[in-house]
Design a protein around this motif. Structure first.
Motif, PDB file in Angstrom:
ATOM      1  N   ALA A   1       0.823  -1.207   0.000  1.00 24.30           N
ATOM      2  CA  ALA A   1       0.000   0.000   0.000  1.00 24.30           C
ATOM      3  C   ALA A   1       0.858   1.258   0.000  1.00 24.30           C
ATOM      4  O   ALA A   1       0.374   2.340  -0.329  1.00 24.30           O
ATOM      5  N   ASP A   2       2.130   1.123   0.377  1.00 25.80           N
ATOM      6  CA  ASP A   2       3.058   2.254   0.334  1.00 25.80           C
ATOM      7  C   ASP A   2       3.554   2.478  -1.092  1.00 25.80           C
ATOM      8  O   ASP A   2       3.407   1.617  -1.968  1.00 25.80           O
ATOM      9  N   SER A   3       4.202   3.616  -1.294  1.00 31.84           N
ATOM     10  CA  SER A   3       4.795   3.930  -2.595  1.00 31.84           C
ATOM     11  C   SER A   3       6.191   3.320  -2.663  1.00 31.84           C
ATOM     12  O   SER A   3       7.209   3.995  -2.473  1.00 31.84           O
ATOM     13  N   VAL A   4       6.238   2.013  -2.936  1.00 32.17           N
ATOM     14  CA  VAL A   4       7.507   1.277  -2.931  1.00 32.17           C
ATOM     15  C   VAL A   4       7.560   0.302  -4.106  1.00 32.17           C
ATOM     16  O   VAL A   4       6.547  -0.244  -4.533  1.00 32.17           O
ATOM     17  N   PHE A   5       8.778   0.108  -4.602  1.00 30.14           N
ATOM     18  CA  PHE A   5       9.078  -0.912  -5.604  1.00 30.14           C
ATOM     19  C   PHE A   5      10.095  -1.817  -4.921  1.00 30.14           C
ATOM     20  O   PHE A   5      11.253  -1.453  -4.761  1.00 30.14           O
ATOM     21  N   GLN A   6       9.654  -3.010  -4.499  1.00 33.25           N
ATOM     22  CA  GLN A   6      10.496  -3.895  -3.698  1.00 33.25           C
ATOM     23  C   GLN A   6      11.042  -5.033  -4.556  1.00 33.25           C
ATOM     24  O   GLN A   6      10.300  -5.635  -5.337  1.00 33.25           O
ATOM     25  N   ILE A   7      12.326  -5.297  -4.394  1.00 30.24           N
ATOM     26  CA  ILE A   7      13.001  -6.331  -5.178  1.00 30.24           C
ATOM     27  C   ILE A   7      13.662  -7.300  -4.218  1.00 30.24           C
ATOM     28  O   ILE A   7      14.587  -6.932  -3.479  1.00 30.24           O
ATOM     29  N   ALA A   8      13.188  -8.529  -4.203  1.00 28.89           N
ATOM     30  CA  ALA A   8      13.711  -9.556  -3.304  1.00 28.89           C
ATOM     31  C   ALA A   8      14.543 -10.563  -4.080  1.00 28.89           C
ATOM     32  O   ALA A   8      14.206 -10.933  -5.209  1.00 28.89           O
ATOM     33  N   ALA A   9      15.624 -11.004  -3.461  1.00 22.41           N
ATOM     34  CA  ALA A   9      16.477 -12.019  -4.090  1.00 22.41           C
ATOM     35  C   ALA A   9      17.225 -12.788  -3.019  1.00 22.41           C
ATOM     36  O   ALA A   9      17.668 -12.208  -2.019  1.00 22.41           O
ATOM     37  N   HIS A  10      17.361 -14.099  -3.235  1.00 28.85           N
ATOM     38  CA  HIS A  10      18.156 -14.946  -2.343  1.00 28.85           C
ATOM     39  C   HIS A  10      19.628 -14.690  -2.634  1.00 28.85           C
ATOM     40  O   HIS A  10      20.045 -14.564  -3.790  1.00 28.85           O
ATOM     41  N   ASN A  11      20.428 -14.634  -1.599  1.00 25.46           N
ATOM     42  CA  ASN A  11      21.850 -14.331  -1.768  1.00 25.46           C
ATOM     43  C   ASN A  11      22.576 -15.342  -2.647  1.00 25.46           C
ATOM     44  O   ASN A  11      23.580 -15.015  -3.291  1.00 25.46           O
ATOM     45  N   ASP A  12      22.074 -16.587  -2.673  1.00 25.88           N
ATOM     46  CA  ASP A  12      22.722 -17.612  -3.494  1.00 25.88           C
ATOM     47  C   ASP A  12      22.284 -17.557  -4.954  1.00 25.88           C
ATOM     48  O   ASP A  12      22.890 -18.208  -5.805  1.00 25.88           O
ATOM     49  N   VAL A  13      21.231 -16.812  -5.243  1.00 28.34           N
ATOM     50  CA  VAL A  13      20.731 -16.690  -6.613  1.00 28.34           C
ATOM     51  C   VAL A  13      21.233 -15.394  -7.246  1.00 28.34           C
ATOM     52  O   VAL A  13      21.773 -15.388  -8.351  1.00 28.34           O
ATOM     53  N   ILE A  14      21.036 -14.294  -6.546  1.00 31.48           N
ATOM     54  CA  ILE A  14      21.532 -12.985  -6.994  1.00 31.48           C
ATOM     55  C   ILE A  14      22.354 -12.415  -5.845  1.00 31.48           C
ATOM     56  O   ILE A  14      21.787 -12.047  -4.804  1.00 31.48           O
ATOM     57  N   PRO A  15      23.651 -12.353  -5.965  1.00 33.33           N
ATOM     58  CA  PRO A  15      24.486 -11.856  -4.870  1.00 33.33           C
ATOM     59  C   PRO A  15      24.077 -10.459  -4.421  1.00 33.33           C
ATOM     60  O   PRO A  15      23.510  -9.674  -5.191  1.00 33.33           O
ATOM     61  N   LEU A  16      24.392 -10.153  -3.185  1.00 30.23           N
ATOM     62  CA  LEU A  16      23.932  -8.923  -2.569  1.00 30.23           C
ATOM     63  C   LEU A  16      24.315  -7.682  -3.370  1.00 30.23           C
ATOM     64  O   LEU A  16      23.471  -6.809  -3.619  1.00 30.23           O
ATOM     65  N   GLU A  17      25.563  -7.577  -3.786  1.00 28.55           N
ATOM     66  CA  GLU A  17      25.989  -6.382  -4.516  1.00 28.55           C
ATOM     67  C   GLU A  17      25.270  -6.264  -5.870  1.00 28.55           C
ATOM     68  O   GLU A  17      25.013  -5.159  -6.347  1.00 28.55           O
ATOM     69  N   GLU A  18      24.942  -7.404  -6.478  1.00 32.33           N
ATOM     70  CA  GLU A  18      24.192  -7.374  -7.731  1.00 32.33           C
ATOM     71  C   GLU A  18      22.762  -6.904  -7.479  1.00 32.33           C
ATOM     72  O   GLU A  18      22.189  -6.146  -8.281  1.00 32.33           O
ATOM     73  N   LEU A  19      22.168  -7.332  -6.371  1.00 31.12           N
ATOM     74  CA  LEU A  19      20.828  -6.857  -6.018  1.00 31.12           C
ATOM     75  C   LEU A  19      20.847  -5.347  -5.816  1.00 31.12           C
ATOM     76  O   LEU A  19      19.950  -4.636  -6.289  1.00 31.12           O
ATOM     77  N   TYR A  20      21.866  -4.843  -5.141  1.00 34.01           N
ATOM     78  CA  TYR A  20      21.986  -3.401  -4.953  1.00 34.01           C
ATOM     79  C   TYR A  20      22.124  -2.681  -6.291  1.00 34.01           C
ATOM     80  O   TYR A  20      21.563  -1.596  -6.487  1.00 34.01           O
ATOM     81  N   ARG A  21      22.868  -3.273  -7.220  1.00 33.25           N
ATOM     82  CA  ARG A  21      23.035  -2.672  -8.538  1.00 33.25           C
ATOM     83  C   ARG A  21      21.691  -2.586  -9.265  1.00 33.25           C
ATOM     84  O   ARG A  21      21.355  -1.557  -9.872  1.00 33.25           O
ATOM     85  N   ILE A  22      20.913  -3.662  -9.192  1.00 28.32           N
ATOM     86  CA  ILE A  22      19.592  -3.679  -9.822  1.00 28.32           C
ATOM     87  C   ILE A  22      18.717  -2.571  -9.234  1.00 28.32           C
ATOM     88  O   ILE A  22      18.013  -1.848  -9.955  1.00 28.32           O
ATOM     89  N   CYS A  23      18.756  -2.430  -7.909  1.00 28.75           N
ATOM     90  CA  CYS A  23      17.934  -1.418  -7.242  1.00 28.75           C
ATOM     91  C   CYS A  23      18.383  -0.008  -7.611  1.00 28.75           C
ATOM     92  O   CYS A  23      17.550   0.887  -7.813  1.00 28.75           O
ATOM     93  N   ASP A  24      19.680   0.189  -7.714  1.00 31.40           N
ATOM     94  CA  ASP A  24      20.201   1.504  -8.081  1.00 31.40           C
ATOM     95  C   ASP A  24      19.751   1.889  -9.493  1.00 31.40           C
ATOM     96  O   ASP A  24      19.320   3.024  -9.730  1.00 31.40           O
ATOM     97  N   ILE A  25      19.815   0.953 -10.426  1.00 27.86           N
ATOM     98  CA  ILE A  25      19.349   1.213 -11.786  1.00 27.86           C
ATOM     99  C   ILE A  25      17.849   1.505 -11.797  1.00 27.86           C
ATOM    100  O   ILE A  25      17.373   2.414 -12.484  1.00 27.86           O
TER     101      ILE A  25
END
Length: 390
Positions: A151-175
């Motif tokens: 209900a909030d104004s959010v775009f949430q991106i979830a990923a398991h660390n073994d599937v998408i490493p943490l720094e890659e998840l951060y990169r996706i979110c930054d883009i």
């Protein structure tokens, strides 16, 4: 009174009911403190000493109040974390951030794929804990991130660390922040939601990151930094303010870490003039959204106990401010934030008497008071209450 340093603690979502415009948000009657206390009478002696019993609808306990106290009401168009925090620092949000009750449109998700190089699964309104459990197996199979909103104004991106490493998840979110959620899709926050574990035991980690949209007005942090003041953020503060104006920022994962880091920075910057601000997120993320009344009550009581150790460390030239950014009544319908007034509790060992600073007409009164304390000008909104403190 003037202070060398101001310490602001935001108890994320711990509202006190009574917002005059609550009905516009479907929240007439919502009261986070009041309804929790009615269900699980709160034992909060330290917050009571600071005046909580004077401003929140909690059961009466005779207490000698040593702090100043009041309430603040929001003028921003939203009831989310970003709106509340930005208004604190002199930047009320004029137009509500966009929400997506029917999930994100195809053109936005196509842009997400084009810019990030990833597909997605999900794209729905969901609880973060529920969706990773339900879609976790598909996430492992497809190697695609899980996208969802609320209900909030959010775009949430979830990923398991073994599937998408943490720094890659951060990169996706930054883009996604810079190139995808723009224009009419410029949500308040992009949120990285990493998780670990196995099916049936998936757990979100403390490595969450929030990517806020950029403010359109100059806020208190920038004025302080330009004046040579130290501006230190603890917890989500750096993310919420897009790291603008901060001289230091310390990420934390929960309330316990918040208090430990806040205490550490209190002592580390003892001689530095400026602002130390922390957001304690567990009230909201762990209990408010999950409608866990008993858990919320215990979280408040645990905070109060930790506050008992923190208060004696304050010096006469330091001012502590405790407030909240919105409500999240765990007895309310749905899982969204609730539009409420928020407590304003103030304390310094230098105080000679308890003072009622009344109902402040905007959260920006806090920002204007900070500016007044350090002899700064430039904010468009807010009225200082500094001269009311005794």
């Amino acid at each position: 009174m003037k202070f060398n340093r101001i310490i602001v603690i935001v108890m994320d979502s711990v509202g006190a009911g009574g917002a005059p415009d609550a009905a516009k948000f479907g929240d007439a009657g919502a009261d986070t403190y009041g309804h929790i206390d009615a269900a699980v009478p709160l034992a909060v002696p330290n917050l009571r000493r600071l005046g909580l019993g004077k401003v929140a609808h909690i059961h009466d306990v005779p207490t000698d109040v040593v702090g100043a106290y009041g309430l603040m009401q929001e003028i921003s168009a939203g009831k989310d974390t970003t709106s509340g925090h930005w208004e604190f620092m002199g930047n009320p949000v004029d137009n509500p951030f966009p929400t997506f009750p029917d999930a994100f449109p195809k053109e936005l998700m196509d842009l997400f794929t084009a810019k990030t190089g990833y597909g997605y699964i999900g794209n729905e309104i969901a609880s973060g804990t529920e969706i990773i459990e339900r879609l976790g197996p598909d996430h492992f199979r497809t190697k695609q991130p899980i996208v969802y909103t609320s209900a909030d104004s959010v775009f949430q991106i979830a990923a398991h660390n073994d599937v998408i490493p943490l720094e890659e998840l951060y990169r996706i979110c930054d883009i996604t922040r810079r190139e995808v959620c723009v224009g009419p899709y410029e949500v308040g926050r992009i949120i990285a939601r990493p998780f670990v574990g196995e099916q049936g035991r998936f757990v979100r980690t403390g490595d969450r990151r929030d990517y806020s949209r950029l403010p359109k007005r100059k806020m208190v942090f920038e004025y302080l930094k330009e004046a040579g003041c130290c501006v230190v953020g603890v917890g989500k503060i750096g993310d919420i303010y897009a790291h603008i104006g901060l001289t230091e920022s310390y990420h934390t994962s929960n309330n316990g870490e918040d208090m430990a880091e806040l205490t550490k920075q209190l002592l580390a910057h003892r001689r530095d003039k400026g602002l130390l601000m922390a957001n304690f997120v567990d009230f909201d993320s762990q209990y408010g959204h999950r409608r866990d009344v008993a858990g919320y009550a215990k979280c408040i009581e645990d905070f109060d106990a930790a506050l008992g150790d923190f208060l004696p460390q304050l010096q006469d030239d330091e001012l502590l401010v405790i407030t909240a950014d919105h409500g999240n009544d765990p007895t309310w319908r749905g899982t969204d934030h609730t539009r409420e007034r928020v407590p304003l509790l103030l304390y310094s060992p230098a105080f000679a008497e308890a003072v009622d600073v009344g109902i402040r007409q905007t959260y920006a009164d806090l920002g204007m008071t900070i500016m007044d304390n350090f002899g700064l000008t430039g904010l468009e909104f807010g009225t200082s209450f500094l001269n009311e403190l005794r």
